[in-house]
Design a protein around this motif. Sequence first.
Motif, PDB file in Angstrom:
ATOM      1  N   ILE A 378     -44.840  16.742  18.440  1.00  0.00           N
ATOM      2  CA  ILE A 378     -43.791  16.942  17.436  1.00  0.00           C
ATOM      3  C   ILE A 378     -43.438  15.662  16.693  1.00  0.00           C
ATOM      4  CG2 ILE A 378     -42.700  19.016  18.396  1.00  0.00           C
ATOM      5  CD1 ILE A 378     -40.849  17.173  19.964  1.00  0.00           C
ATOM      6  N   THR A 379     -44.164  14.550  16.987  1.00  0.00           N
ATOM      7  CA  THR A 379     -43.868  13.322  16.249  1.00  0.00           C
ATOM      8  C   THR A 379     -44.794  13.179  15.056  1.00  0.00           C
ATOM      9  OG1 THR A 379     -45.332  12.117  17.770  1.00  0.00           O
ATOM     10  CG2 THR A 379     -42.971  12.005  18.215  1.00  0.00           C
ATOM     11  N   PRO A 380     -44.291  12.612  13.939  1.00  0.00           N
ATOM     12  CA  PRO A 380     -45.163  12.325  12.804  1.00  0.00           C
ATOM     13  C   PRO A 380     -46.098  11.164  13.138  1.00  0.00           C
ATOM     14  CG  PRO A 380     -42.944  11.482  12.414  1.00  0.00           C
ATOM     15  CD  PRO A 380     -42.908  12.193  13.728  1.00  0.00           C
ATOM     16  N   PRO A 381     -47.166  10.949  12.415  1.00  0.00           N
ATOM     17  CA  PRO A 381     -47.607  11.767  11.279  1.00  0.00           C
ATOM     18  C   PRO A 381     -48.390  13.024  11.698  1.00  0.00           C
ATOM     19  CG  PRO A 381     -49.067   9.913  11.566  1.00  0.00           C
ATOM     20  CD  PRO A 381     -47.971   9.731  12.576  1.00  0.00           C
ATOM     21  N   ILE A 382     -48.958  13.054  12.905  1.00  0.00           N
ATOM     22  CA  ILE A 382     -49.714  14.235  13.308  1.00  0.00           C
ATOM     23  C   ILE A 382     -48.968  14.926  14.424  1.00  0.00           C
ATOM     24  CG2 ILE A 382     -51.914  15.104  14.191  1.00  0.00           C
ATOM     25  CD1 ILE A 382     -53.138  12.522  13.038  1.00  0.00           C
ATOM     26  N   GLY A 383     -48.243  15.963  14.110  1.00  0.00           N
ATOM     27  CA  GLY A 383     -47.506  16.727  15.105  1.00  0.00           C
ATOM     28  C   GLY A 383     -47.951  18.176  15.040  1.00  0.00           C
ATOM     29  N   MET A 384     -48.854  18.525  15.927  1.00  0.00           N
ATOM     30  CA  MET A 384     -49.495  19.837  15.815  1.00  0.00           C
ATOM     31  C   MET A 384     -48.491  20.992  15.798  1.00  0.00           C
ATOM     32  SD  MET A 384     -52.673  19.454  15.337  1.00  0.00           S
ATOM     33  CE  MET A 384     -53.445  21.019  15.715  1.00  0.00           C
ATOM     34  N   ASN A 385     -47.467  20.925  16.648  1.00  0.00           N
ATOM     35  CA  ASN A 385     -46.498  22.021  16.666  1.00  0.00           C
ATOM     36  C   ASN A 385     -45.781  22.148  15.325  1.00  0.00           C
ATOM     37  OD1 ASN A 385     -47.179  22.390  19.282  1.00  0.00           O
ATOM     38  ND2 ASN A 385     -45.093  22.406  20.063  1.00  0.00           N
ATOM     39  N   VAL A 386     -45.491  20.996  14.730  1.00  0.00           N
ATOM     40  CA  VAL A 386     -44.827  21.011  13.428  1.00  0.00           C
ATOM     41  C   VAL A 386     -45.751  21.658  12.387  1.00  0.00           C
ATOM     42  CG1 VAL A 386     -43.964  19.531  11.578  1.00  0.00           C
ATOM     43  CG2 VAL A 386     -43.363  19.047  13.958  1.00  0.00           C
ATOM     44  N   PHE A 387     -47.050  21.339  12.466  1.00  0.00           N
ATOM     45  CA  PHE A 387     -47.991  21.910  11.502  1.00  0.00           C
ATOM     46  C   PHE A 387     -48.116  23.422  11.679  1.00  0.00           C
ATOM     47  CE2 PHE A 387     -50.211  17.564  11.745  1.00  0.00           C
ATOM     48  CZ  PHE A 387     -49.260  17.035  10.894  1.00  0.00           C
ATOM     49  N   VAL A 388     -48.039  23.851  12.939  1.00  0.00           N
ATOM     50  CA  VAL A 388     -48.089  25.297  13.184  1.00  0.00           C
ATOM     51  C   VAL A 388     -46.910  25.963  12.485  1.00  0.00           C
ATOM     52  CG1 VAL A 388     -47.861  27.084  14.927  1.00  0.00           C
ATOM     53  CG2 VAL A 388     -49.293  25.118  15.365  1.00  0.00           C
ATOM     54  N   ILE A 389     -45.740  25.385  12.657  1.00  0.00           N
ATOM     55  CA  ILE A 389     -44.554  25.962  12.032  1.00  0.00           C
ATOM     56  C   ILE A 389     -44.683  25.894  10.509  1.00  0.00           C
ATOM     57  CG2 ILE A 389     -42.053  25.708  11.782  1.00  0.00           C
ATOM     58  CD1 ILE A 389     -43.062  26.809  14.496  1.00  0.00           C
ATOM     59  N   LYS A 390     -45.239  24.775  10.031  1.00  0.00           N
ATOM     60  CA  LYS A 390     -45.452  24.643   8.583  1.00  0.00           C
ATOM     61  C   LYS A 390     -46.365  25.778   8.084  1.00  0.00           C
ATOM     62  CE  LYS A 390     -46.051  22.864   4.482  1.00  0.00           C
ATOM     63  NZ  LYS A 390     -45.010  23.074   3.466  1.00  0.00           N
ATOM     64  N   SER A 391     -47.389  26.096   8.849  1.00  0.00           N
ATOM     65  CA  SER A 391     -48.297  27.154   8.400  1.00  0.00           C
ATOM     66  C   SER A 391     -47.597  28.514   8.436  1.00  0.00           C
ATOM     67  CB  SER A 391     -49.565  27.167   9.245  1.00  0.00           C
ATOM     68  OG  SER A 391     -49.295  27.630  10.539  1.00  0.00           O
ATOM     69  N   VAL A 392     -46.553  28.632   9.239  1.00  0.00           N
ATOM     70  CA  VAL A 392     -45.793  29.879   9.286  1.00  0.00           C
ATOM     71  C   VAL A 392     -44.871  30.004   8.071  1.00  0.00           C
ATOM     72  CG1 VAL A 392     -43.978  31.110  10.526  1.00  0.00           C
ATOM     73  CG2 VAL A 392     -45.869  30.121  11.793  1.00  0.00           C
ATOM     74  N   VAL A 393     -44.225  28.902   7.698  1.00  0.00           N
ATOM     75  CA  VAL A 393     -43.221  28.992   6.630  1.00  0.00           C
ATOM     76  C   VAL A 393     -43.808  28.771   5.243  1.00  0.00           C
ATOM     77  CG1 VAL A 393     -41.293  28.361   8.100  1.00  0.00           C
ATOM     78  CG2 VAL A 393     -42.547  26.570   6.902  1.00  0.00           C
TER      79      VAL A 393
END
Lengths: 435, 178, 355
Positions: A378-393
């Motif tokens: 969940i930390t930048p710059p590569i936070g896979m969980n954040v990217f998953v959520i980004k792909s959802v929204v």
Amino acid sequence: MTDVGIGLTGLATLIALIAVRVPIGIALIGVSFTGLYVLMGPRIAWGAMSIVPYSFTSSWILSSIPMFLFMGFISYHTQLTRGMFNAARIWLSSLPGGLAIASIFGSAGFAAVSGSSIACSAAMGRIAIPEMMKYKYHPELATGTVAVAGTIGALIPPSIILILYGVIAQISITQLFLGGVVAGLMTAVGYILVVLLRVWLNPALAPERDTSVSLREKILALRETWPILLIMLGIFGGLFGGVFTPTEAGAVGASMACLVAILTRQMTLGRFLTAARETLMTTAALLIIAIGASLLTRFLALSGAGDYLSSGILDIASSPVLLMLGIVCVYLLMGMFLEPIGAMLLTLPIILPVVDAAGWSLLWFGIVLTKLLEIGMITPPIGMNVFVIKSVVGDLVKTSAIFRGVAWFIVMDLVLVAILCTFPELVLWLPALVK
Amino acid sequence: MFMIGRLLSFLAKSSSLIGAICVILMMLHVTADVVGRYVFNVPLPGTIVMVANYYMIIVVFIALGVAEEKNSHISVEFVTDLMPPRVQTGFSVFSGILTVGVISVVMIGGWTEAVKKTNIGATMEQGSQRIEIWQAYWLVPLGAALMALIAGYRVITTVTGWRNGLNETDVNAKFIND
Amino acid sequence: NNLSFAGGWPPNSSPTAKIEDYAKAVEEYSNGEVSVRVFPLSLLSFSEINAGLRDGIADVAGNLLAYFPSEFPNLNMLAEFSELVELEEFSGELSSLAFTGAIMEYVMTSCPACMEEMSAQNQVYLGAASTTSYVLQCAVPLTSVADLEGKRIRAAGAYWARWAEGVGATPVSMSINETLEGLNQGVVDCTMSNTADFVNFGFIDVVDYVYVGAPGAQFNVPFTMNKDSWNGLSDDNKGAMLRAHAKLAADIAWVYVEEGRAGRERAPDMGIEYGPAPDDIVALNREFIAEDKDAIASIYNERFGITNGAEAADALTELLGKWTELTKDVSGGEELAEIYEAEIFSKVDVSSYGK
Ligand code: NA
Ligand code: NA
């Protein structure tokens, strides 16, 4: 330039490329290829490019990712989740941020059927975020909560990270799983406290509390929760009853979601195909990054830059506290860029002997390590969980906004790590009880 | 040029349909294996090899181009968002060119491996079964090629300002409003 | 010369420690002219090792050929004949040491087809090591052949799947990392795994019964080297490598024996029944092997056109007799290494091998 110098230059280039909006998978693959080319020559660089994308993707264990995604997409499109979140909202309506808290409960439940935190975020993101947006939760709180709650998925068993750690450290996976249960539940409680605190500090983040709900309404709301409960029951029952493995649970769960959707008369061919298409795109977008991270792991191993970074920090440590701080820093730093399994494989050869020498429990360390690796999700710059959520929204919420929403929870994660380090018995009592 | 965009868009749409069918088949295949094993003591032979080498490979690589068309490859915007639009366009052209280069490397790598696997007629064993897998290796260069073409086409239309025939609406963005 | 070794075993595991010892031995035997850097798991996974060695991403590795049936039909056929060790005259705790010796001797001296397979994948064969024999590790008791009927048993490869089908059980394919949970939750009733994996993959925590003597057979891991890297070495250094590989084969084979022993010693305290399989299962197993030996030859003939399967089985049987005698009193890796070196590796002609 020395090999380590090439490795570090590669990392710096990677950061620069990602900052100017090069797709992350492309940046990872490009830097790894170029790095291997400079370091080892064209043959090895081309060899890696021809071997890794296929071998990494053709994984039975990873196949649970699209299947859990599919299950979530079906549940969303056929509105199987509406009843559950209505109930959660009504039951938790007297709490500030009730729906966000409900999504943390949901993630903890999902964690029990998902081995990876990505799958957990993906499924819960599909289910919880649209509901929170509908009830006017602040997008940062809504997306941040679900991104971070997914990390519970790697702590509460089954957990792919813990299985791999157990194999590498040669300790009982069952014992690790029991330690993970406690750490996972503590994490869930910690995140709920963060939600309560944030909404208390800034009530505008969540809709107003509603204290007018009667017990009768609460009971009635439960009636609409059966679709999701039935699926959950099927997954739990099947897993613990020996019908299928955690990897298979994704596909069986998706099939069950389809059946339930047919029962509730919500399934149409259009929704079914839409769910499958979205699964397809999300899987491809995630896997291309994972392929890149896997390539980067080889580049860092061959250049020695990974060893250099971690052993450098460890050399400075002269006391147990400093050592632990050093380890925490190494993993937070690596977690910024690497996927957790790559980071773990890269560092355990150096870290495990150190942990052993310090006389620490390998079981306890496995749990703390998983927690640290999951912070990296969940930390930048590569936070896979954040990217998953980004792909959802999609375009509705910016990646940077999700990272901001996650920041509060990272503070809580660090507090939890400190607690686990100060009181190792918190992790160890349950495994000891069962031994 | 617009017609090339429509053609690429048609290819992406077809890929997306094939991939979606694979997602559904993967679910059915694994479920049938579980049911066969648990209820009838007859697991479907070769499920693990099929899932890993066919479904997973098709799902990931056939969708690379689809995700490129819909702009859903994941990137981090927070630095470029602070810059003026002209600079942002410059970066997206740079990023597009880099994408074409890097994904072409994946394509060539995948191609050379697919040739080797085809020549040897690569197989894998599961249980007493032997399953051919060499065909699946061709999905890597195929998927990478579609992604490279779409990314390259987008660079050209961005630089020239020509009308772009791609279908860029993200299906993900719509659902949240309904 | 600076070589890289891609280990498929986890860091901190006993096999990885033996690979580190091997790296030191290479340096010592070559008087410091060749050094080996070991990458446990971080460089290549087992499924990538063959292509990785072929393309030179790593120079040396333990290559699980069973993953690549089309690339290595001859070597895989020979490895399947490890079922022979369960025959009465060869069976015993140290049978893997004998099979390791037998297959290395056969491959390095009498199997030109094996050398061609290796060469076609741009590799050179530098010995092998076998795991201990595969045994039944179960969550439910088996008292006789009848109990095998309908049991779901994890099978790791073709031989074990044929065995399960042959005895009326249901073979289930499952990755090794899922097997622990599969056993714990009852997805499978038993796993067929070697006695070292009993401890290494945690089955010791979830099974209640271990039956030795069936289904038998062993997993054979050849150590192979990139052909260009091999031919980049001087003849003296090739000799040093071969000597170190005698040690590596012996050490790894011995580590599996030791780990198997440790598991057997720990089992009673954990309430696990660890002993010989019921007599009728052992008898059935020997019947099965006698027939399966011919089945292997015909399967490989049908699939890959290999015509000398039966002769290879006979040759291996004869070699197994010799090697069972040579290894029956071995008490450690060093002693075993000397035997492998004297009988096999020292006889290799370094100037022509792997050219
Ligand atoms: Na989990
Ligand atoms: Na990160």
